[in-house]
Design a protein around this motif. Sequence first.
Motif, PDB file in Angstrom:
ATOM      1  N   ALA A 119     -10.713  11.232   1.386  1.00  0.00           N
ATOM      2  CA  ALA A 119      -9.339  11.737   1.351  1.00  0.00           C
ATOM      3  C   ALA A 119      -9.366  13.191   1.808  1.00  0.00           C
ATOM      4  O   ALA A 119     -10.030  14.025   1.198  1.00  0.00           O
ATOM      5  N   LEU A 152      -9.250   2.849  -3.733  1.00  0.00           N
ATOM      6  CA  LEU A 152      -8.296   3.824  -3.196  1.00  0.00           C
ATOM      7  C   LEU A 152      -8.349   5.139  -3.965  1.00  0.00           C
ATOM      8  O   LEU A 152      -8.466   5.150  -5.192  1.00  0.00           O
ATOM      9  N   TYR A 168       0.842  -1.203   0.000  1.00  0.00           N
ATOM     10  CA  TYR A 168       0.000   0.000   0.000  1.00  0.00           C
ATOM     11  C   TYR A 168       0.875   1.251   0.000  1.00  0.00           C
ATOM     12  O   TYR A 168       0.653   2.180  -0.787  1.00  0.00           O
ATOM     13  N   VAL A 185       1.220   4.202  -3.015  1.00  0.00           N
ATOM     14  CA  VAL A 185       1.025   5.646  -2.815  1.00  0.00           C
ATOM     15  C   VAL A 185       2.279   6.410  -3.214  1.00  0.00           C
ATOM     16  O   VAL A 185       2.209   7.442  -3.903  1.00  0.00           O
ATOM     17  N   THR A 194      -2.877  13.194   0.700  1.00  0.00           N
ATOM     18  CA  THR A 194      -3.777  12.496   1.613  1.00  0.00           C
ATOM     19  C   THR A 194      -4.397  11.323   0.870  1.00  0.00           C
ATOM     20  O   THR A 194      -4.523  11.347  -0.359  1.00  0.00           O
ATOM     21  N   THR A 195      -4.769  10.292   1.604  1.00  0.00           N
ATOM     22  CA  THR A 195      -5.348   9.103   0.978  1.00  0.00           C
ATOM     23  C   THR A 195      -6.683   8.761   1.618  1.00  0.00           C
ATOM     24  O   THR A 195      -6.962   9.124   2.762  1.00  0.00           O
ATOM     25  N   ILE A 209      -6.357   9.073  -3.950  1.00  0.00           N
ATOM     26  CA  ILE A 209      -5.220   9.846  -3.442  1.00  0.00           C
ATOM     27  C   ILE A 209      -5.384  11.290  -3.894  1.00  0.00           C
ATOM     28  O   ILE A 209      -5.544  11.559  -5.088  1.00  0.00           O
ATOM     29  N   SER A 254      -4.786   4.467  -7.795  1.00  0.00           N
ATOM     30  CA  SER A 254      -3.533   3.798  -7.434  1.00  0.00           C
ATOM     31  C   SER A 254      -2.645   3.556  -8.650  1.00  0.00           C
ATOM     32  O   SER A 254      -1.482   3.189  -8.506  1.00  0.00           O
TER      33      SER A 254
END
Length: 345
Positions: free
Chosen positions: A182, A140, A25, A29, A155-156, A142, A196
């Motif tokens: 996020a 996900l 993970y 990122v 930030t995620t 971001i 991602s």
Amino acid sequence: MTRNPRFTSNDRFASHPDEQLLDAYSQAVISVVEKVSPAVVNIDVQKSPRGRSRYFQSFSPEVRGNGSGFIFTPDGYILTNAHVVEDASNIEVTLADGRSYAAELIGDDPDRDLAVIRIHAANLVAARLGDSQALKVGQLAIAIGHPYGFQTTVTTGVISALGRSFRSSSGKLIENIIQTDAALNPGNSGGPLVTSHGEVIGINTAIAISAQGICFAVPINTAKMVIPALMKGGKVRRGYIGIGGQNVQISRRIMLFHELSGDTGIFVMYVEPHSPARKAGLQEGDVIVGFNGQQLTSIEDLQKLLTPERVGVRRRVAACRETSQLTILRRNQKLFLSIVPEESP
């Protein structure tokens, strides 16, 4: 040396898969940030005050603002929020490598809170645009930007919901919004929301002030529809019917009963007063499933069809206005409503 009998090699390796997962993970990122952050810019804006005295002097000095944006073409075109550059008398863009350039406003679309600006610089990195139609709730997300002027803040979170409607601080209704958790802060506006895989799927635009973990982004597919018009003429003309809605799932039983080709539609949350939708008889709670005989599965589908060329928006002679047809579900009935879309006010 004495070994502790309570811990074995198997115990030590039992947590290893979790560590691998967390490391994967983190690496995902990091990889996204390294790929996208060179395209993310900081935007400093000087805004002209609205008020002037009888001597043509401003009531107050120029107001400074700050936001984010991202380069989407190698020749310097940048996407950001319309509210970031609204009333700007001067726009300055700072790149990730520290270079600064004056920018010109190419065009803006307040209805979608989008704007295109441009700088003239060499060796620019452009972000890759993704497909927001392919997004899934839970994946996900971001966010990259420059809140409070801090360089490249990341930030995620996850995609919390799709197809939302949101009324901005200016009172404009923005439809088909991505909801994410996020974290965003002032200055994040205009920055990219990224997958991602490093593809931009949204433009961060707003925070729900009274809530925690509820932030919004304009889908990149909406931007793709808007960008050509902004680059060509500086503004967007579009059809308007005056509803706030969100995408909703339709049960298979109702889908089969009414012979629908899709299992989603647009749930009407509210209808604006004196709007074409109100005049057509559309009600809160209706589900829109078709427009002019074409199946609608999302707000984005409706937006694509509400173009001046397709709907013949507001004209001087009322008799020349083109009537369209909405297919809706109201309780257990399938109804057809005649509607005359107008040009977005």
